[in-house]
Design a protein around this motif. Structure first.
Motif, mmCIF file in Angstrom:
data_model
loop_
_atom_site.group_PDB
_atom_site.id
_atom_site.type_symbol
_atom_site.label_atom_id
_atom_site.label_comp_id
_atom_site.label_asym_id
_atom_site.label_seq_id
_atom_site.Cartn_x
_atom_site.Cartn_y
_atom_site.Cartn_z
ATOM 1 N N ARG A 1 0.715 -1.214 0.013
ATOM 2 C CA ARG A 1 0.019 -0.032 -0.039
ATOM 3 C C ARG A 1 0.985 1.530 -0.428
ATOM 4 N NH1 ARG A 1 -4.478 -2.142 -0.400
ATOM 5 N NH2 ARG A 1 -5.450 -3.554 1.056
ATOM 6 N N LEU A 2 1.407 1.662 -1.037
ATOM 7 C CA LEU A 2 2.393 2.626 -1.475
ATOM 8 C C LEU A 2 1.935 3.628 -1.751
ATOM 9 C CD1 LEU A 2 5.537 0.266 -2.109
ATOM 10 C CD2 LEU A 2 5.414 1.321 0.554
ATOM 11 N N ALA A 3 0.813 3.814 -2.939
ATOM 12 C CA ALA A 3 0.746 4.600 -3.773
ATOM 13 C C ALA A 3 -0.701 4.673 -4.017
ATOM 14 C CB ALA A 3 1.554 4.676 -4.909
ATOM 15 N N ALA A 4 -1.268 3.877 -4.954
ATOM 16 C CA ALA A 4 -2.777 3.819 -5.418
ATOM 17 C C ALA A 4 -3.153 2.585 -4.130
ATOM 18 C CB ALA A 4 -2.485 3.196 -7.125
ATOM 19 N N PHE A 5 -3.112 2.206 -4.188
ATOM 20 C CA PHE A 5 -3.755 1.196 -3.137
ATOM 21 C C PHE A 5 -3.953 2.190 -1.445
ATOM 22 C CE2 PHE A 5 -2.806 -1.322 -5.856
ATOM 23 C CZ PHE A 5 -4.013 -2.156 -6.079
ATOM 24 N N ALA A 6 -2.701 2.947 -1.711
ATOM 25 C CA ALA A 6 -3.475 3.725 -0.341
ATOM 26 C C ALA A 6 -4.276 5.463 -0.517
ATOM 27 C CB ALA A 6 -2.161 4.363 0.564
ATOM 28 N N ALA A 7 -3.534 5.417 -1.394
ATOM 29 C CA ALA A 7 -4.556 7.071 -1.354
ATOM 30 C C ALA A 7 -4.998 7.018 -3.688
ATOM 31 C CB ALA A 7 -3.780 8.146 -1.718
ATOM 32 N N PRO A 8 -5.834 6.243 -3.941
ATOM 33 C CA PRO A 8 -6.307 5.711 -5.263
ATOM 34 C C PRO A 8 -6.392 6.912 -5.831
ATOM 35 C CG PRO A 8 -7.660 4.912 -3.852
ATOM 36 C CD PRO A 8 -6.819 5.956 -3.200
ATOM 37 N N VAL A 9 -7.320 8.118 -5.587
ATOM 38 C CA VAL A 9 -7.509 9.494 -6.368
ATOM 39 C C VAL A 9 -6.141 10.874 -6.320
ATOM 40 C CG1 VAL A 9 -8.996 11.716 -6.092
ATOM 41 C CG2 VAL A 9 -9.911 9.452 -5.057
ATOM 42 N N ARG A 10 -5.277 10.217 -4.878
ATOM 43 C CA ARG A 10 -3.815 11.481 -4.564
ATOM 44 C C ARG A 10 -3.188 11.202 -6.163
ATOM 45 N NH1 ARG A 10 -1.655 11.777 0.215
ATOM 46 N NH2 ARG A 10 -1.687 9.703 0.326
ATOM 47 N N THR A 11 -3.199 9.519 -6.035
ATOM 48 C CA THR A 11 -2.354 8.802 -7.048
ATOM 49 C C THR A 11 -2.226 8.855 -8.358
ATOM 50 O OG1 THR A 11 -1.872 6.947 -5.709
ATOM 51 C CG2 THR A 11 -0.785 6.814 -7.648
ATOM 52 N N LEU A 12 -3.714 9.342 -8.311
ATOM 53 C CA LEU A 12 -4.551 9.027 -10.371
ATOM 54 C C LEU A 12 -3.918 10.519 -10.900
ATOM 55 C CD1 LEU A 12 -5.817 7.678 -12.745
ATOM 56 C CD2 LEU A 12 -8.220 8.870 -11.816
ATOM 57 N N ILE A 13 -4.340 11.748 -10.033
ATOM 58 C CA ILE A 13 -3.911 12.988 -9.964
ATOM 59 C C ILE A 13 -2.242 13.071 -10.289
ATOM 60 C CG2 ILE A 13 -3.552 15.185 -9.128
ATOM 61 C CD1 ILE A 13 -6.785 13.985 -7.983
ATOM 62 N N ALA A 14 -2.141 12.278 -9.652
ATOM 63 C CA ALA A 14 -0.323 12.085 -9.550
ATOM 64 C C ALA A 14 0.223 11.975 -11.081
ATOM 65 C CB ALA A 14 0.735 12.391 -8.112
ATOM 66 N N VAL A 15 -0.299 10.939 -11.641
ATOM 67 C CA VAL A 15 0.272 9.975 -12.432
ATOM 68 C C VAL A 15 0.016 10.789 -13.375
ATOM 69 C CG1 VAL A 15 -0.263 8.360 -13.718
ATOM 70 C CG2 VAL A 15 0.689 8.411 -11.329
ATOM 71 N N ALA A 16 -1.488 11.132 -13.197
ATOM 72 C CA ALA A 16 -1.583 12.308 -14.984
ATOM 73 C C ALA A 16 -0.843 13.626 -14.929
ATOM 74 C CB ALA A 16 -3.633 12.779 -14.526
ATOM 75 N N VAL A 17 -1.031 14.090 -13.609
ATOM 76 C CA VAL A 17 -0.406 15.260 -14.051
ATOM 77 C C VAL A 17 0.892 14.922 -14.725
ATOM 78 C CG1 VAL A 17 0.376 17.319 -12.682
ATOM 79 C CG2 VAL A 17 -1.524 16.472 -12.275
#
Length: 117
Positions: A24-40
């Protein structure tokens, strides 16, 4: 073999996602935040690539490993997929580094030895 490069990226992403799911390091801990960071991040690097292509700094090159689909001149389909993978990998690596830097609890161990997080 056409598509081998894209397959390698996707298989690598699956491996990184497995690590992310386990710890649970990124998407599985904070999916919305990870998706935004990857998209940006992907959008930033894609804009960087487009400027490089427009100025003649970046060229696609020929490889039999590409699928053969170009999204724009000198921009193969694999490029945005790779950029998204790169951003996701960076987030997972950062999450892993943060996990390793956490102080060890008084009870001893980080939980990794017992299979817990």
């Amino acid at each position: 073999m056409p598509g081998l490069y894209l397959a390698a990226i996707l298989i690598s992403a699956a491996g990184v996602a497995a690590l992310d799911a386990r710890w649970r390091l990124a998407a599985f801990a904070a999916p919305v935040r990870t998706l935004i960071a990857v998209a940006v991040g992907t959008a930033f690097f894609l804009a960087w690539d487009l400027v490089g292509i427009a100025t003649g700094v970046f060229v696609k090159g020929d490889s039999p490993l590409y699928v053969g689909v170009d999204l724009a001149p000198e921009l193969p389909l694999e490029e945005p997929v790779f950029l998204a993978f790169l951003c996701y990998l960076a987030l997972v690596a950062y999450g892993g580094a943060q996990r390793l830097r956490r102080p060890v609890a008084a009870g001893g161990g980080t939980g990794a030895e017992k299979g817990t997080t």
